[in-house]
Design an enzyme around this catalytic site. Structure first.
Site, short mmCIF file in Angstrom:
data_model
loop_
_atom_site.label_atom_id
_atom_site.label_comp_id
_atom_site.label_asym_id
_atom_site.label_seq_id
_atom_site.Cartn_x
_atom_site.Cartn_y
_atom_site.Cartn_z
CE LYS A 141 39.92 32.55 29.32
NZ LYS A 141 40.35 33.98 29.23
CD GLU A 168 50.35 26.00 39.55
OE1 GLU A 168 49.79 25.76 38.45
OE2 GLU A 168 51.13 26.95 39.70
N GLY A 186 40.90 35.65 33.32
CA GLY A 186 40.87 34.88 34.56
C GLY A 186 40.68 35.75 35.79
NE ARG A 187 44.80 40.51 34.78
CZ ARG A 187 45.33 39.84 33.75
NH1 ARG A 187 45.52 38.52 33.87
NH2 ARG A 187 45.69 40.46 32.64
CD GLU A 230 47.95 37.04 35.96
OE1 GLU A 230 46.74 36.75 35.76
OE2 GLU A 230 48.75 36.24 36.46
CG HIS A 254 49.41 46.18 66.32
ND1 HIS A 254 49.65 46.80 67.52
CD2 HIS A 254 48.11 46.44 66.02
CE1 HIS A 254 48.54 47.38 67.95
NE2 HIS A 254 47.58 47.18 67.06
CE LYS A 291 51.33 29.55 34.11
NZ LYS A 291 50.07 29.80 33.36
O1 F6P Z 1 48.71 33.32 36.46
C1 F6P Z 1 48.52 32.94 35.14
C2 F6P Z 1 47.09 32.50 34.98
O2 F6P Z 1 46.86 32.21 33.63
C3 F6P Z 1 46.08 33.54 35.47
O3 F6P Z 1 45.87 34.58 34.58
C4 F6P Z 1 44.89 32.66 35.68
O4 F6P Z 1 43.90 33.29 36.48
C5 F6P Z 1 45.52 31.45 36.38
O5 F6P Z 1 46.81 31.32 35.75
C6 F6P Z 1 44.73 30.17 36.32
O6 F6P Z 1 44.48 29.85 34.98
P1 F6P Z 1 43.32 28.74 34.66
O7 F6P Z 1 42.02 29.31 35.17
O8 F6P Z 1 43.36 28.58 33.18
O9 F6P Z 1 43.70 27.49 35.39
#
Ligand code: F6P
Length: 554
Positions: A215, A221, A275-276, A361, A392, A510
């Site tokens: 987003k 990452e 995002g979630r 979150e 288990h 971060k």
């Molecule tokens: O974990 C923090 C966060 O901003 C989440 O809310 C989001 O889903 C994720 O990192 C990835 O963010 P992006 O879609 O901007 O890469």
């Protein structure tokens, strides 16, 4: 078992809520004082309990009769929901009010799955994007979208993390029975080089497509993995191949273009989609590529059906609200700060991990919407795994641990694969027997005529659970299930008066990683005493030094 009332919680609640909340205390006290047969008593006192404490919405049946709650408590909780302005809050959600007040945004994931003809906010934008998604998915499936040597796409790798990974990955896994088989859709999220490197092993760059899902298009990452993937592709071809093998889903078109993705290959996302809560948007592209666009639309339709239920059902017959009230009840009058979600379905094995972000979150906060410190406990810790495997692993704790952990069982009446009836019946028998055992304990463990049984083997029971029974794991029913939990989380945020749609808590880590990264980028044998390490605390600096002395920059 006693219910630890959080008295401070009652005082922290503003006057608006104190009345109904104080009505809850005696009820909770009642539970605390009753003997350990409470669940059994509740059934013994009401032959209709099973029917009264169940609710069916389409092909989802919610049995909450094994919950440690009676009609009086539930009525008081519904009154509490009323006092919290639940109906008004639901209306604000659907009409696009800026309820994410710390970021000045709406939370309109419901618009993403509203039928394009409907008058949901942004309907035209959503419809336009769905059309472009449908066209793209069709080109990949028909083979008219080709790679740099003219061959069709065989493998899609989604590069994303958090909400740009967990939802789509869970849905693709859950709907394996509906997968078209080509392209093979995979997910890479971790910056750990092992994740992407191992995923690329054996793949042909000429037939591999990357979806960069972010987003913000600023997540370390995802961008690190995207650059590594681009290097892998270019090494096998050249820079011109990027336009055939990279598409993006983002709200940051400029950054995505800067990365080298053609604007025509970027599917938009918007700031009114958290995002979630985004798998219904273009973030769901890997889902549509895996199961086909028609099945993706079924997923959307199932979520929309649950939206309609949430928006229109009275509170006492509102599945997400009732589920939220029970969670609220345990959180404040129960003992455990956690809830186990156990889907008796291997296809839903990623569902607990998906719920962890959705729940924690959204609700893992201690400041109210008005900026006041919240003293009552908020979000439970969500954990779990597929059943029967959990039996288990951690079910011992659930049966004989020092405090009770509410368990949310999810079961599918119909198997996801053919010729599986006997095994599926064993799966269901284990699911139902576990909730029975949690509730009833082991009869033999009670004193029998003064004969005391070995306390090690005593299973006291009276441990609550709920069971969500779904007729079959179809795209539509999965969409309804996911939306159910989205709305449960929102309803809890209303009860706790917190903003479910921001996540400021994830930013500090971060930021700090930049200094640590710099210290770790010293020469392998350095002492880590350079300027970059000066901002680190003694513990972190020592760890950096050991890493630098041990690290072998392969
Ligand atoms: O974990 C923090 C966060 O901003 C989440 O809310 C989001 O889903 C994720 O990192 C990835 O963010 P992006 O879609 O901007 O890469």
């Amino acid at each position: 078992m006693t219910f630890n009332r959080n008295l401070v919680a009652i005082d922290a609640l503003d006057s608006r809520l104190r009345t109904s909340a104080s009505r809850l205390l005696p009820l909770a006290e009642g539970y605390g004082q009753r003997d350990s047969q409470t669940l059994k008593l509740l059934f013994a006192n009401d032959a209709e309990r099973s029917a009264k404490f169940s609710l069916t919405v389409d092909e989802i049946h919610f049995d909450y009769s094994k919950s440690l709650i009676d009609s009086k408590a539930l009525a008081a909780l519904a009154e509490l929901a009323e006092a919290c302005g639940m109906q008004g809050a639901i209306g604000a959600l659907f009409r696009g009010a800026k309820i994410n007040q710390s970021e000045g945004r709406a939370a309109l994931h419901t618009s993403l799955r509203s039928p394009s003809a409907a008058n949901a906010p942004h309907a035209a934008l959503v419809s336009e994007t769905l059309t472009s998604l449908r066209e793209f998915v069709g080109r990949v499936h028909s083979g008219t979208w080709t790679g740099y040597d003219g061959r069709a796409i065989e493998t899609v790798i989604n590069l994303g993390i958090g909400g740009s990974d967990l939802g789509p990955a869970m849905v693709v896994d859950a709907l394996a029975d509906f997968a078209l088989g080509r392209p093979d859709v995979r997910f890479v999220s971790n910056v750990d080089p092992a994740h992407l490197t191992r995923m690329l092993t054996g793949l042909d760059p000429a037939t591999t497509l990357f979806v960069v899902a972010s987003k913000t298009f600023g997540t370390l990452e995802t961008l690190t993995n995207a650059r590594a993937a681009r290097d892998w592709l270019v090494a096998a071809s050249d820079e011109t191949a990027v336009s055939r093998h990279f598409v993006a889903v983002s709200a940051n078109i400029a950054e995505a273009c800067d990365f080298g993705i053609e604007q025509s290959n970027i599917f938009p996302l918007w700031d009114w989609v958290g995002g979630r809560f985004s798998l219904w948007s273009a973030i769901g592209l890997p889902i549509a590529l895996a199961i086909g666009f028609k099945a993706f639309e079924e997923l959307l339709a199932g979520a929309h059906a649950m939206d309609t239920h949430f928006e229109t059902a009275p509170l006492h017959q509102n599945l997400p609200v009732i589920s939220a009230l029970i969670a609220y009840w345990y959180r404040h009058y129960g003992a455990s700060p956690s809830t186990a979600v156990v889907p008796y379905s291997q296809d839903l094995s990623l569902f607990p991990a998906y719920l962890q972000q959705l729940y924690m979150e959204s609700l893992g906060k201690s400041i109210s919407r008005e900026g006041a410190v919240i003293t009552q406990g908020t979000s439970e810790i969500i954990w779990g795994s597929a059943g029967t495997n959990g039996q288990h692993s951690y079910f011992q704790q659930l049966h004989q641990g020092t405090e009770f952990t509410p368990v949310e069982f999810i079961a599918l009446a119909t198997a996801s694969v053919d010729d599986a009836d006997e095994r599926h019946r064993h799966l269901l028998a284990n699911c139902l027997s576990q909730s029975m055992a949690l509730m009833n304990g082991d009869e033999a463990s009670a004193d029998v005529g003064g004969v005391h049984w070995d306390p090690q083997k005593t299973i006291k029971g009276n441990r609550p659970s709920t069971t969500l029974l779904i007729k079959q794991l179809t795209p539509r029913n999965l969409g309804s299930l996911i939306a159910l939990y989205e709305h449960k989380v929102f309803a809890l945020s209303v009860l706790w008066n917190i903003n479910a749609f921001d996540q400021w808590g994830v930013e500090l880590g971060k930021r700090l990683s930049k200094d640590v990264y710099a210290a770790l980028s010293e020469p392998a044998q350095s002492s880590g005493s350079a300027e970059s390490a000066s901002t680190l605390d003694a513990s972190t600096r020592a760890l950096v030094q050991i890493i630098n002395s041990w690290r072998d920059p392969r």
